[in-house]
Design a protein around this motif. Structure first.
Motif, short mmCIF file in Angstrom:
data_model
loop_
_atom_site.label_atom_id
_atom_site.label_comp_id
_atom_site.label_asym_id
_atom_site.label_seq_id
_atom_site.Cartn_x
_atom_site.Cartn_y
_atom_site.Cartn_z
N SER A 135 0.76 -1.57 -0.09
CA SER A 135 -0.10 0.41 -0.04
C SER A 135 0.91 1.25 0.28
CB SER A 135 -1.18 0.27 0.97
OG SER A 135 0.23 0.20 2.42
N GLY A 136 1.52 0.99 0.73
CA GLY A 136 2.80 2.35 1.17
C GLY A 136 3.39 2.76 -0.91
N ALA A 137 3.66 1.55 -1.27
CA ALA A 137 4.20 1.91 -3.45
C ALA A 137 3.14 2.07 -3.30
CB ALA A 137 4.52 0.69 -2.62
N LEU A 138 1.93 1.65 -3.55
CA LEU A 138 1.06 1.77 -4.15
C LEU A 138 0.29 3.47 -3.65
CD1 LEU A 138 -1.85 -0.87 -4.01
CD2 LEU A 138 -0.39 -0.09 -6.44
N TYR A 139 0.71 4.24 -2.79
CA TYR A 139 0.19 5.23 -2.22
C TYR A 139 1.21 6.21 -2.66
CZ TYR A 139 -0.57 9.53 -0.29
OH TYR A 139 -0.74 10.87 0.84
N THR A 140 2.49 6.25 -3.12
CA THR A 140 3.61 7.24 -3.28
C THR A 140 3.55 6.95 -4.95
OG1 THR A 140 4.58 6.00 -1.64
CG2 THR A 140 5.86 6.63 -2.77
N TYR A 141 3.63 5.74 -5.70
CA TYR A 141 3.96 5.82 -6.91
C TYR A 141 2.50 5.30 -8.34
CZ TYR A 141 7.99 5.26 -4.68
OH TYR A 141 10.21 4.70 -4.30
N VAL A 142 1.65 5.32 -7.35
CA VAL A 142 0.76 5.13 -8.67
C VAL A 142 -0.22 6.70 -9.13
CG1 VAL A 142 -1.82 4.30 -9.24
CG2 VAL A 142 -0.16 3.26 -8.20
N GLY A 143 0.41 7.08 -10.25
CA GLY A 143 -0.42 8.18 -10.71
C GLY A 143 0.43 9.15 -10.18
N ASN A 144 -0.40 10.51 -10.50
CA ASN A 144 0.64 11.94 -10.41
C ASN A 144 -0.10 12.89 -9.08
OD1 ASN A 144 1.79 11.79 -12.46
ND2 ASN A 144 0.24 12.26 -13.53
N ASP A 145 -1.30 12.20 -8.45
CA ASP A 145 -1.72 13.09 -7.53
C ASP A 145 -1.65 11.63 -5.97
OD1 ASP A 145 -4.63 12.71 -6.06
OD2 ASP A 145 -3.98 15.36 -7.08
N VAL A 146 -1.31 12.30 -4.77
CA VAL A 146 -1.94 10.96 -4.07
C VAL A 146 -3.18 10.74 -3.66
CG1 VAL A 146 -0.85 12.19 -2.47
CG2 VAL A 146 -2.41 13.31 -2.12
N ASN A 147 -5.00 10.99 -4.63
CA ASN A 147 -6.23 10.60 -3.97
C ASN A 147 -5.95 9.31 -4.85
OD1 ASN A 147 -6.94 12.30 -2.09
ND2 ASN A 147 -6.87 14.02 -4.46
N GLN A 148 -4.55 9.62 -6.19
CA GLN A 148 -5.11 7.94 -7.31
C GLN A 148 -4.41 6.91 -6.70
OE1 GLN A 148 -3.08 9.92 -10.21
NE2 GLN A 148 -4.84 10.58 -11.72
N GLY A 149 -3.28 7.85 -5.87
CA GLY A 149 -2.07 6.16 -5.28
C GLY A 149 -3.42 5.65 -3.58
N ILE A 150 -4.38 6.07 -3.04
CA ILE A 150 -5.25 5.73 -2.01
C ILE A 150 -6.16 5.39 -3.13
CG2 ILE A 150 -7.00 6.41 -0.24
CD1 ILE A 150 -6.02 9.47 -0.36
N GLY A 151 -6.99 4.94 -3.99
CA GLY A 151 -7.92 4.54 -4.55
C GLY A 151 -7.15 3.46 -5.36
#
Length: 202
Positions: A135-151
């Motif tokens: 989840s830490g990796a997804l939150y950090t590296y997915v998308g250009n916005d932190v909300n995309q990482g949360i999703g």
């Protein structure tokens, strides 16, 4: 990015989550399983609640990507959505956890109960570690916005729960049935009547 909450508020929310989760887990037999005629629980009860557990994470993932509140970083609407969804998830996850705790003992082989329980808690801890890292990796590296990482984290939770539920189908307990109350039978089988609430504490 995010809701920009103070650390004290985040910590208080996590504490409330743990309290609600723990209390729901403790009272799952009395509040959920016995009224629904699912006590003692079997593999089909876990499959039912496993699929139910995917609903809040899937809905939250969709909302994070689609709601204007998240695109525009409207903190109040974001918090209302997240808190509601996570509260529902906590309740459903607590039911699942209570059933897991019972089934690991139920399906243990004769004199290997202690070993089975040990492996259960070991895998539980390993799952929490992997969940934290992924989840830490997804939150950090997915998308250009932190909300995309949360999703992405929510969708990853859905996928993990789906895989665990599918694996549960492999348990050799096909004689057992599944009811939802006195009037609805989902899976025909040999139903056990509970003498009392099954253990359900992690």
């Amino acid at each position: 990015g995010g809701a920009a909450l103070p650390r004290v508020v985040v910590g208080a929310f996590l504490a409330c989550y743990i309290i609600v989760y723990g209390q729901m887990q403790a009272f799952t037999p009395q509040l959920v399983l016995i009224p629904l005629k699912q006590s003692p629980p079997n593999k089909y009860a876990e499959i039912l609640w496993g699929f139910a557990n995917m609903i809040p994470t899937t809905v939250l993932g969709i909302l994070v990507y689609s709601l204007d509140a998240f695109k525009q970083h409207n903190a109040s609407e974001m918090l209302a959505t997240m808190i509601t969804g996570i509260a529902v998830f906590a309740l459903l996850f607590a039911v699942n956890s209570s059933i897991h705790s019972y089934l690991v003992v139920r399906y243990a082989e004769g004199n290997k109960v202690a070993q089975s329980v040990g492996f259960y808690y070991m895998s539980n801890a390993a799952g929490r570690l992997m969940g934290t890292l992924v989840s830490g990796a997804l939150y950090t590296y997915v998308g250009n916005d932190v909300n995309q990482g949360i999703g992405a984290c929510f969708f990853a939770g859905t996928v993990s729960c789906f895989l665990g539920t599918i694996i549960t189908f492999k348990i050799n307990d096909d004689k057992a049935g599944l009811r939802c109350g006195s009037c609805l039978t989902i899976v025909d089988g040999e139903f056990e009547e509970a003498d009392g609430p099954p253990p359900g504490h992690e």
